[in-house]
Design a protein around this motif. Structure first.
Motif, mmCIF file in Angstrom:
data_model
loop_
_atom_site.group_PDB
_atom_site.id
_atom_site.type_symbol
_atom_site.label_atom_id
_atom_site.label_comp_id
_atom_site.label_asym_id
_atom_site.label_seq_id
_atom_site.Cartn_x
_atom_site.Cartn_y
_atom_site.Cartn_z
ATOM 1 N N ARG A 4 0.829 -1.201 0.000
ATOM 2 C CA ARG A 4 0.000 0.000 0.000
ATOM 3 C C ARG A 4 0.862 1.248 0.000
ATOM 4 N NH1 ARG A 4 -4.695 -1.723 4.370
ATOM 5 N NH2 ARG A 4 -4.900 -3.845 3.653
ATOM 6 N N ASN A 5 1.983 1.204 0.732
ATOM 7 C CA ASN A 5 2.895 2.332 0.695
ATOM 8 C C ASN A 5 3.583 2.442 -0.648
ATOM 9 O OD1 ASN A 5 2.334 2.991 3.344
ATOM 10 N ND2 ASN A 5 3.886 1.597 4.148
ATOM 11 N N LEU A 6 3.930 1.295 -1.232
ATOM 12 C CA LEU A 6 4.590 1.309 -2.536
ATOM 13 C C LEU A 6 3.714 1.961 -3.580
ATOM 14 C CD1 LEU A 6 6.095 -2.272 -2.595
ATOM 15 C CD2 LEU A 6 7.347 -0.143 -2.406
ATOM 16 N N LEU A 7 2.442 1.657 -3.529
ATOM 17 C CA LEU A 7 1.551 2.188 -4.550
ATOM 18 C C LEU A 7 1.140 3.617 -4.252
ATOM 19 C CD1 LEU A 7 -0.734 -0.887 -5.265
ATOM 20 C CD2 LEU A 7 1.384 -0.202 -6.349
ATOM 21 N N GLY A 8 1.221 4.003 -2.981
ATOM 22 C CA GLY A 8 0.905 5.377 -2.646
ATOM 23 C C GLY A 8 -0.540 5.746 -2.853
ATOM 24 N N LEU A 9 -1.431 4.752 -2.733
ATOM 25 C CA LEU A 9 -2.832 5.026 -3.014
ATOM 26 C C LEU A 9 -3.738 4.537 -1.895
ATOM 27 C CD1 LEU A 9 -3.118 4.118 -6.787
ATOM 28 C CD2 LEU A 9 -3.178 6.376 -5.777
ATOM 29 N N ILE A 97 9.287 -17.612 -7.753
ATOM 30 C CA ILE A 97 9.073 -16.227 -8.177
ATOM 31 C C ILE A 97 8.561 -15.445 -6.969
ATOM 32 C CG2 ILE A 97 7.756 -14.659 -9.650
ATOM 33 C CD1 ILE A 97 7.633 -16.865 -11.745
ATOM 34 N N VAL A 98 9.256 -14.368 -6.628
ATOM 35 C CA VAL A 98 8.798 -13.436 -5.596
ATOM 36 C C VAL A 98 8.267 -12.205 -6.309
ATOM 37 C CG1 VAL A 98 9.494 -11.959 -3.675
ATOM 38 C CG2 VAL A 98 10.412 -14.294 -3.858
ATOM 39 N N HIS A 99 6.986 -11.945 -6.145
ATOM 40 C CA HIS A 99 6.291 -10.893 -6.885
ATOM 41 C C HIS A 99 6.067 -9.691 -5.984
ATOM 42 C CE1 HIS A 99 2.357 -9.733 -9.212
ATOM 43 N NE2 HIS A 99 3.364 -8.913 -9.493
ATOM 44 N N ARG A 100 6.470 -8.502 -6.465
ATOM 45 C CA ARG A 100 6.258 -7.263 -5.713
ATOM 46 C C ARG A 100 5.766 -6.170 -6.658
ATOM 47 N NH1 ARG A 100 5.493 -9.281 -1.285
ATOM 48 N NH2 ARG A 100 5.668 -7.263 -0.237
ATOM 49 N N TYR A 101 5.102 -5.154 -6.086
ATOM 50 C CA TYR A 101 4.508 -4.054 -6.848
ATOM 51 C C TYR A 101 5.246 -2.747 -6.571
ATOM 52 C CZ TYR A 101 0.568 -7.239 -7.436
ATOM 53 O OH TYR A 101 -0.213 -8.329 -7.743
ATOM 54 N N TYR A 102 5.421 -1.943 -7.633
ATOM 55 C CA TYR A 102 6.062 -0.644 -7.500
ATOM 56 C C TYR A 102 5.310 0.395 -8.324
ATOM 57 C CZ TYR A 102 9.910 -2.938 -5.167
ATOM 58 O OH TYR A 102 10.648 -3.664 -4.267
ATOM 59 N N SER A 103 5.291 1.615 -7.783
ATOM 60 C CA SER A 103 4.678 2.723 -8.502
ATOM 61 C C SER A 103 5.615 3.255 -9.582
ATOM 62 C CB SER A 103 4.310 3.848 -7.530
ATOM 63 O OG SER A 103 3.259 3.462 -6.686
ATOM 64 N N TRP A 104 5.059 4.015 -10.478
ATOM 65 C CA TRP A 104 5.794 4.529 -11.631
ATOM 66 C C TRP A 104 7.007 5.342 -11.215
ATOM 67 C CZ3 TRP A 104 6.954 3.804 -16.357
ATOM 68 C CH2 TRP A 104 7.308 4.829 -17.232
ATOM 69 N N THR A 105 6.906 6.136 -10.158
ATOM 70 C CA THR A 105 8.001 7.015 -9.758
ATOM 71 C C THR A 105 8.881 6.415 -8.660
ATOM 72 O OG1 THR A 105 6.527 8.156 -8.216
ATOM 73 C CG2 THR A 105 6.751 9.095 -10.426
ATOM 74 N N ASP A 107 11.800 4.200 -6.840
ATOM 75 C CA ASP A 107 13.093 3.626 -7.191
ATOM 76 C C ASP A 107 12.941 2.115 -7.219
ATOM 77 O OD1 ASP A 107 14.498 5.991 -7.428
ATOM 78 O OD2 ASP A 107 15.096 6.026 -5.315
ATOM 79 N N LEU A 108 13.157 1.513 -8.370
ATOM 80 C CA LEU A 108 13.054 0.066 -8.461
ATOM 81 C C LEU A 108 14.226 -0.574 -7.700
ATOM 82 C CD1 LEU A 108 11.865 -0.443 -12.156
ATOM 83 C CD2 LEU A 108 10.527 -0.044 -10.072
ATOM 84 N N ASP A 139 11.416 9.935 -20.200
ATOM 85 C CA ASP A 139 12.597 9.192 -20.649
ATOM 86 C C ASP A 139 13.672 9.083 -19.562
ATOM 87 O OD1 ASP A 139 11.420 8.784 -23.065
ATOM 88 O OD2 ASP A 139 12.809 9.996 -24.245
ATOM 89 N N LYS A 140 13.903 10.164 -18.819
ATOM 90 C CA LYS A 140 14.931 10.130 -17.775
ATOM 91 C C LYS A 140 14.513 9.198 -16.645
ATOM 92 C CE LYS A 140 16.947 14.706 -18.621
ATOM 93 N NZ LYS A 140 17.224 16.055 -18.036
ATOM 94 N N LEU A 141 13.244 9.224 -16.291
ATOM 95 C CA LEU A 141 12.746 8.321 -15.250
ATOM 96 C C LEU A 141 12.928 6.865 -15.675
ATOM 97 C CD1 LEU A 141 9.364 8.662 -13.361
ATOM 98 C CD2 LEU A 141 9.990 6.500 -14.421
ATOM 99 N N ILE A 142 12.596 6.581 -16.932
ATOM 100 C CA ILE A 142 12.725 5.217 -17.448
ATOM 101 C C ILE A 142 14.192 4.799 -17.480
ATOM 102 C CG2 ILE A 142 12.311 3.724 -19.432
ATOM 103 C CD1 ILE A 142 9.972 5.725 -20.136
ATOM 104 N N ALA A 143 15.061 5.692 -17.918
ATOM 105 C CA ALA A 143 16.491 5.375 -17.978
ATOM 106 C C ALA A 143 17.037 5.112 -16.579
ATOM 107 C CB ALA A 143 17.252 6.515 -18.651
ATOM 108 N N ARG A 144 16.585 5.897 -15.600
ATOM 109 C CA ARG A 144 17.038 5.673 -14.220
ATOM 110 C C ARG A 144 16.607 4.291 -13.740
ATOM 111 N NH1 ARG A 144 14.705 9.711 -11.962
ATOM 112 N NH2 ARG A 144 12.966 8.650 -10.944
ATOM 113 N N ALA A 145 15.352 3.922 -14.046
ATOM 114 C CA ALA A 145 14.858 2.595 -13.659
ATOM 115 C C ALA A 145 15.674 1.497 -14.338
ATOM 116 C CB ALA A 145 13.380 2.469 -14.017
ATOM 117 N N ALA A 146 15.999 1.705 -15.602
ATOM 118 C CA ALA A 146 16.777 0.708 -16.339
ATOM 119 C C ALA A 146 18.170 0.541 -15.744
ATOM 120 C CB ALA A 146 16.870 1.115 -17.809
ATOM 121 N N LYS A 147 18.785 1.656 -15.360
ATOM 122 C CA LYS A 147 20.124 1.587 -14.758
ATOM 123 C C LYS A 147 20.084 0.817 -13.442
ATOM 124 C CE LYS A 147 21.713 5.895 -16.875
ATOM 125 N NZ LYS A 147 22.017 7.330 -16.630
ATOM 126 N N ARG A 148 19.022 1.015 -12.663
ATOM 127 C CA ARG A 148 18.909 0.286 -11.400
ATOM 128 C C ARG A 148 18.706 -1.210 -11.647
ATOM 129 N NH1 ARG A 148 18.527 3.101 -6.796
ATOM 130 N NH2 ARG A 148 17.388 1.432 -5.740
#
Length: 335
Positions: A4-9, A97-105, A107-108, A139-148
């Motif tokens: 619930r905290n991860l999703l922020g909703l 498989i360990v499944h977890r949820y993350y919001s768009w913004t 840090d993965l 694009d920068k957000l996506i690139a940051r996620a990809a780098k992580r």
């Protein structure tokens, strides 16, 4: 950190489902099923007649004759590490498989202590509206996620913007002016940026819901398919009310099993009393064993879903746990 905290909703939890399921009740009317014609470019008008795929999966490879059995574990009063450890002790093995949820913004995660060396992390990454991706502003957000993800240095399943053929997420086609091509463009753009950043350890899971809503031709899940070169696993989610596993998954399997390994990415069943839930688990086990292109199954193992009173846990009853353990102990389901 809890989902619930991860999703922020959490403030909207009563109105909006936060994972792949919604508020199901045993007396709900079963929604109509939309027909999903095979994607263009298929090798046959009847994919069910083709032999299933025997390889693929990208960085998380499909093993012919083996099924990775895992779960999203979120149990009342327990942190993720405690809940996952409980399941390890009950089943006698780590979740594959360990499944977890993350919001768009968010840090993965570069690392998670509760994901053992015997487990593969699957990230369900929420999406924004398509225009935020396709216009380039993310694009920068996506690139940051990809780098992580590259820094993880471990094969990782990425399930971006799941259940896009349903009407309760802002990344769904119904919330984006029925623009299924916009979804495809966004998915491909994210995939390209990850590739450019060298995140080759990511295996891409495309994952609609078994039943489109609204049940209209434009919203068929095949209209959201990004293309074979962008998908490593064809995933499907479904929460059974009165439906059998075949009711929910046969059509999807017939459509994609000859071209991609198949994963049941979110699954559980309403307990309608008596032996209904353990019987359903046993049927699910048999269905998977009869469909050899299925290489993964991920249970929605929780009693904390904020918009549902259903107890989706594998141990909601002793009989349900016994049925699930029997599936876990089957040699097809790797330990």
């Amino acid at each position: 950190m809890r989902r619930r905290n991860l999703l922020g909703l959490s403030a909207l939890a009563a109105a909006v489902p936060l994972a792949g399921c919604e508020t199901y009740r045993s007396n709900d009317a079963v929604p109509p099923v939309v027909s999903h014609p095979p994607p263009s470019g298929g090798a046959s008008e009847d994919p069910a007649e083709l032999p299933p795929v025997t390889e693929g999966g990208g960085a998380v490879p499909f093993e012919n004759g083996k099924v990775m059995l895992g779960a999203y574990v979120d149990l009342k009063g327990m942190g993720a590490n405690v809940g996952i450890d409980l399941r390890r002790r009950q089943l006698g093995r780590a979740e594959r498989i360990v499944h977890r949820y993350y919001s768009w913004t968010d840090d993965l995660p570069v690392s998670l202590a509760y994901v053992s060396s015997k487990s593969t992390l699957m990230i369900s990454w929420r999406g924004p509206e398509y225009k935020e991706v396709n216009g380039g502003s993310s694009d920068k957000l996506i690139a940051r996620a990809a780098k992580r993800m590259k820094q993880r240095k471990r094969p990782t399943l990425m399930r971006w913007a799941w259940d896009m053929n349903r009407d309760f997420y802002k990344w769904g086609g119904p919330a984006n002016n029925q623009d299924t091509e916009g979804y495809i463009s966004a998915y491909r753009r994210i995939h390209r940026i990850f590739r450019e950043q060298g995140a080759d350890n990511v295996s891409w899971v495309w994952s609609p819901n078994w039943n489109s809503r609204p049940s209209e031709d434009w919203n068929a899940y095949t209209n959201y398919y990004p293309g074979d070169e962008y998908v490593d696993w064809a995933g499907i989610s479904g929460f059974a009310q009165t439906q059998s596993p075949g009711d929910m998954f046969d059509e999807f399997y017939a459509t994609y099993a000859s071209r991609k390994p198949v994963m049941i990415t979110e699954v559980s069943a309403v307990d309608r009393g008596g032996s209904t839930k353990p019987d359903w688990i046993a049927d699910f086990r048999d269905w998977i064993k009869a469909h050899p292109a299925v290489g993964g199954a991920v249970w929605f193992d929780t009693d904390t879903h904020p918009s549902s009173r259903e107890n989706w846990r594998i141990d909601s009853t002793a009989a349900s746990l016994a049925a699930y353990k029997a599936m876990s102990n089957d040699p097809v389901f790797t330990g």
